[in-house]
Design an enzyme around this catalytic site. Sequence first.
Site, PDB file in Angstrom:
ATOM      1  N   LEU A  93       0.633  -0.806   0.430  1.00 53.61           N
ATOM      2  CA  LEU A  93      -0.175   0.183  -0.182  1.00 53.61           C
ATOM      3  C   LEU A  93       0.840   1.134   0.029  1.00 53.61           C
ATOM      4  O   LEU A  93       0.469   2.625   0.240  1.00 53.61           O
ATOM      5  CB  LEU A  93      -1.172  -0.018   1.352  1.00 53.61           C
ATOM      6  CG  LEU A  93      -2.505  -0.756   0.992  1.00 53.61           C
ATOM      7  CD1 LEU A  93      -2.437  -1.222   2.356  1.00 53.61           C
ATOM      8  CD2 LEU A  93      -2.745  -0.776   0.200  1.00 53.61           C
ATOM      9  N   SER A 120      -6.679   6.582  15.101  1.00 51.67           N
ATOM     10  CA  SER A 120      -6.350   6.411  16.868  1.00 51.67           C
ATOM     11  C   SER A 120      -6.451   7.605  17.575  1.00 51.67           C
ATOM     12  O   SER A 120      -5.996   8.542  17.446  1.00 51.67           O
ATOM     13  CB  SER A 120      -4.514   6.265  16.471  1.00 51.67           C
ATOM     14  OG  SER A 120      -4.167   6.322  18.327  1.00 51.67           O
ATOM     15  N   SER A 121      -6.338   7.210  18.517  1.00 54.65           N
ATOM     16  CA  SER A 121      -6.869   8.105  19.986  1.00 54.65           C
ATOM     17  C   SER A 121      -5.479   8.826  20.708  1.00 54.65           C
ATOM     18  O   SER A 121      -5.957   9.601  21.185  1.00 54.65           O
ATOM     19  CB  SER A 121      -7.344   7.374  21.499  1.00 54.65           C
ATOM     20  OG  SER A 121      -6.754   6.476  21.426  1.00 54.65           O
ATOM     21  N   CYS A 122      -4.326   8.365  19.695  1.00 58.18           N
ATOM     22  CA  CYS A 122      -3.043   9.485  20.186  1.00 58.18           C
ATOM     23  C   CYS A 122      -3.131  10.807  19.095  1.00 58.18           C
ATOM     24  O   CYS A 122      -1.808  11.755  19.135  1.00 58.18           O
ATOM     25  CB  CYS A 122      -2.036   8.393  19.814  1.00 58.18           C
ATOM     26  SG  CYS A 122      -1.330   7.787  18.184  1.00 58.18           S
ATOM     27  N   TYR A 171       4.017   8.829  14.805  1.00 54.28           N
ATOM     28  CA  TYR A 171       2.259   8.445  14.168  1.00 54.28           C
ATOM     29  C   TYR A 171       1.203   9.003  13.478  1.00 54.28           C
ATOM     30  O   TYR A 171       0.076   9.201  12.947  1.00 54.28           O
ATOM     31  CB  TYR A 171       2.617   6.844  14.659  1.00 54.28           C
ATOM     32  CG  TYR A 171       1.256   6.228  15.199  1.00 54.28           C
ATOM     33  CD1 TYR A 171       0.987   4.921  13.731  1.00 54.28           C
ATOM     34  CD2 TYR A 171       0.154   6.632  15.980  1.00 54.28           C
ATOM     35  CE1 TYR A 171      -0.105   4.538  13.855  1.00 54.28           C
ATOM     36  CE2 TYR A 171      -0.729   5.259  15.415  1.00 54.28           C
ATOM     37  CZ  TYR A 171      -1.057   4.439  14.706  1.00 54.28           C
ATOM     38  OH  TYR A 171      -2.178   3.893  14.668  1.00 54.28           O
ATOM     39  N   LYS A 190      -1.836   9.859  11.566  1.00 57.11           N
ATOM     40  CA  LYS A 190      -3.267  10.278  11.230  1.00 57.11           C
ATOM     41  C   LYS A 190      -4.097  11.092  11.089  1.00 57.11           C
ATOM     42  O   LYS A 190      -5.123  10.941  10.398  1.00 57.11           O
ATOM     43  CB  LYS A 190      -3.376   9.013  12.841  1.00 57.11           C
ATOM     44  CG  LYS A 190      -2.949   7.966  12.556  1.00 57.11           C
ATOM     45  CD  LYS A 190      -4.194   7.252  11.682  1.00 57.11           C
ATOM     46  CE  LYS A 190      -3.675   5.591  11.655  1.00 57.11           C
ATOM     47  NZ  LYS A 190      -4.317   4.843  10.721  1.00 57.11           N
ATOM     48  N   HIS A 220       1.035  -4.015  21.734  1.00 51.03           N
ATOM     49  CA  HIS A 220       0.419  -3.039  22.696  1.00 51.03           C
ATOM     50  C   HIS A 220       0.419  -3.829  23.642  1.00 51.03           C
ATOM     51  O   HIS A 220       0.858  -4.534  23.695  1.00 51.03           O
ATOM     52  CB  HIS A 220      -1.021  -2.677  22.435  1.00 51.03           C
ATOM     53  CG  HIS A 220      -0.636  -1.550  20.685  1.00 51.03           C
ATOM     54  ND1 HIS A 220      -0.658  -1.670  20.034  1.00 51.03           N
ATOM     55  CD2 HIS A 220      -0.610   0.026  21.127  1.00 51.03           C
ATOM     56  CE1 HIS A 220      -0.694  -0.830  19.231  1.00 51.03           C
ATOM     57  NE2 HIS A 220      -0.308   0.136  20.152  1.00 51.03           N
TER      58      HIS A 220
HETATM   59  P1  GDP Z   1       0.400   3.703  24.092  1.00 56.08           P
HETATM   60  O1  GDP Z   1      -1.170   3.742  24.695  1.00 56.08           O
HETATM   61  O2  GDP Z   1       0.800   4.367  22.848  1.00 56.08           O
HETATM   62  O3  GDP Z   1       1.210   4.581  25.096  1.00 56.08           O
HETATM   63  O4  GDP Z   1       0.802   2.287  23.303  1.00 56.08           O
HETATM   64  P2  GDP Z   1       1.070   0.952  24.307  1.00 56.08           P
HETATM   65  O5  GDP Z   1      -0.463   0.145  24.936  1.00 56.08           O
HETATM   66  O6  GDP Z   1       2.594   0.368  23.858  1.00 56.08           O
HETATM   67  O7  GDP Z   1       1.783   1.253  26.361  1.00 56.08           O
HETATM   68  C1  GDP Z   1       0.712   1.325  27.375  1.00 56.08           C
HETATM   69  C2  GDP Z   1       0.878   1.947  28.399  1.00 56.08           C
HETATM   70  O8  GDP Z   1       1.068   0.840  29.105  1.00 56.08           O
HETATM   71  C3  GDP Z   1       2.630   2.465  28.078  1.00 56.08           C
HETATM   72  O9  GDP Z   1       2.513   3.225  29.876  1.00 56.08           O
HETATM   73  C4  GDP Z   1       3.364   1.030  28.249  1.00 56.08           C
HETATM   74  O10 GDP Z   1       4.864   1.183  29.786  1.00 56.08           O
HETATM   75  C5  GDP Z   1       2.377   0.507  29.650  1.00 56.08           C
HETATM   76  N1  GDP Z   1       3.405  -0.898  29.622  1.00 56.08           N
HETATM   77  C6  GDP Z   1       3.301  -1.961  30.547  1.00 56.08           C
HETATM   78  N2  GDP Z   1       3.653  -3.413  30.056  1.00 56.08           N
HETATM   79  C7  GDP Z   1       3.852  -2.968  28.308  1.00 56.08           C
HETATM   80  C8  GDP Z   1       4.230  -4.043  28.246  1.00 56.08           C
HETATM   81  O11 GDP Z   1       4.984  -4.641  27.700  1.00 56.08           O
HETATM   82  N3  GDP Z   1       4.509  -3.539  26.159  1.00 56.08           N
HETATM   83  C9  GDP Z   1       3.972  -2.318  26.185  1.00 56.08           C
HETATM   84  N4  GDP Z   1       3.558  -2.180  24.847  1.00 56.08           N
HETATM   85  N5  GDP Z   1       3.471  -1.220  26.536  1.00 56.08           N
HETATM   86  C10 GDP Z   1       3.170  -1.657  28.312  1.00 56.08           C
END
Ligand code: GDP
Length: 310
Positions: free
Chosen positions: A28, A94-96, A123, A127, A166
């Site tokens: 894409l 996305s909500s970000c 990112y 978006k 995530h």
């Molecule tokens: P965000 O919503 O864009 O920050 O995306 P994430 O889903 O990657 O992270 C959400 C929160 O979860 C952040 O505060 C991370 O530090 C926390 N977190 C805790 N453990 C983990 C893990 O193993 N992986 C990820 N991706 N995030 C984690």
Amino acid sequence: MVGSAIIRKLNSIGNCNIITAERKDLDLTNQLSVNTFFKENPIDVVILAAAKVGGIHANNTKPADFIYENLMIEANIIFASYQNRINDVLFLGSSCIYPKNTQQPMSEESLLSGFLEPTNEPYAIAKIAGIKLCESFNRQFSTNYRSLMPTNLYGPNDNFHPMDSHVVPALIGKFHNATKKGEKEVIVWGSGRPRREFLHVDDLASASIFFLSLSDLEIANHTTPMNSHVNVGTGKDYSISELAEIIANSTGFEGNIIFDTEMPDGTLRKLLDVTKMKDLGWSYSIPLDEGIDETYSWFKQNISKLRGFN
Ligand code: GDP
């Protein structure tokens, strides 16, 4: 994950011919390939679920991939839709997209009112550009390009890799491994204090089909030409430590949860204001604990095919 959930939803409704473009068949980010695909297929409605996505660590370490690939995907698809006289497009964001320090819950109107969260700014900029592409074609050419902004998603077909996923799939994978190996502790990134809102991908699929079915007038009554996107979430958030407890329960983990404060927290709160979607007539239906149990079952059934686990 999102594309396959939307296909499941459309198949359950029936009555439409679904044309898909999987990553292995169509790049894409390549404008020529996208144009050829659009010319060769009789498309009436485009649902743009494809994106380069990843968790906080992936976004933080590969910012160029996240901005470049997403900008290219959006620009190619939205322009090809316009060139092929396709009037209906649904763009998923996305909500970000919302500023780091904006008022919570975050309303659609807070877009572009402040600085973004640095860990995923590239990112988010891509978006936001996707929303503005849709709006600009609508304003100039009277197309019907709509945008939904989902909160953090999880569900079947997610990426469960321990480093670039995530938080929900990452913790499902980590707690599963620890339980299987009889380990006494699981490391969770950050302080455990950030709060996030989580939506099962099947709820996003139902919201997407619902949103596409609304009339132009219903959409126009709840949006403006330059603030046309609508949030999709549950309106309820959890701290990362609460989430870790829920996933520990679901996976049967009984050891200690250790927080690694060397890893980033990201934004402290990211809760969507879902009033518009509610007023339009849609609400989520899958509670977080049920959704996690269902996703963990899917994970166990498919573990041999998952990157990082086979
Ligand atoms: P965000 O919503 O864009 O920050 O995306 P994430 O889903 O990657 O992270 C959400 C929160 O979860 C952040 O505060 C991370 O530090 C926390 N977190 C805790 N453990 C983990 C893990 O193993 N992986 C990820 N991706 N995030 C984690």
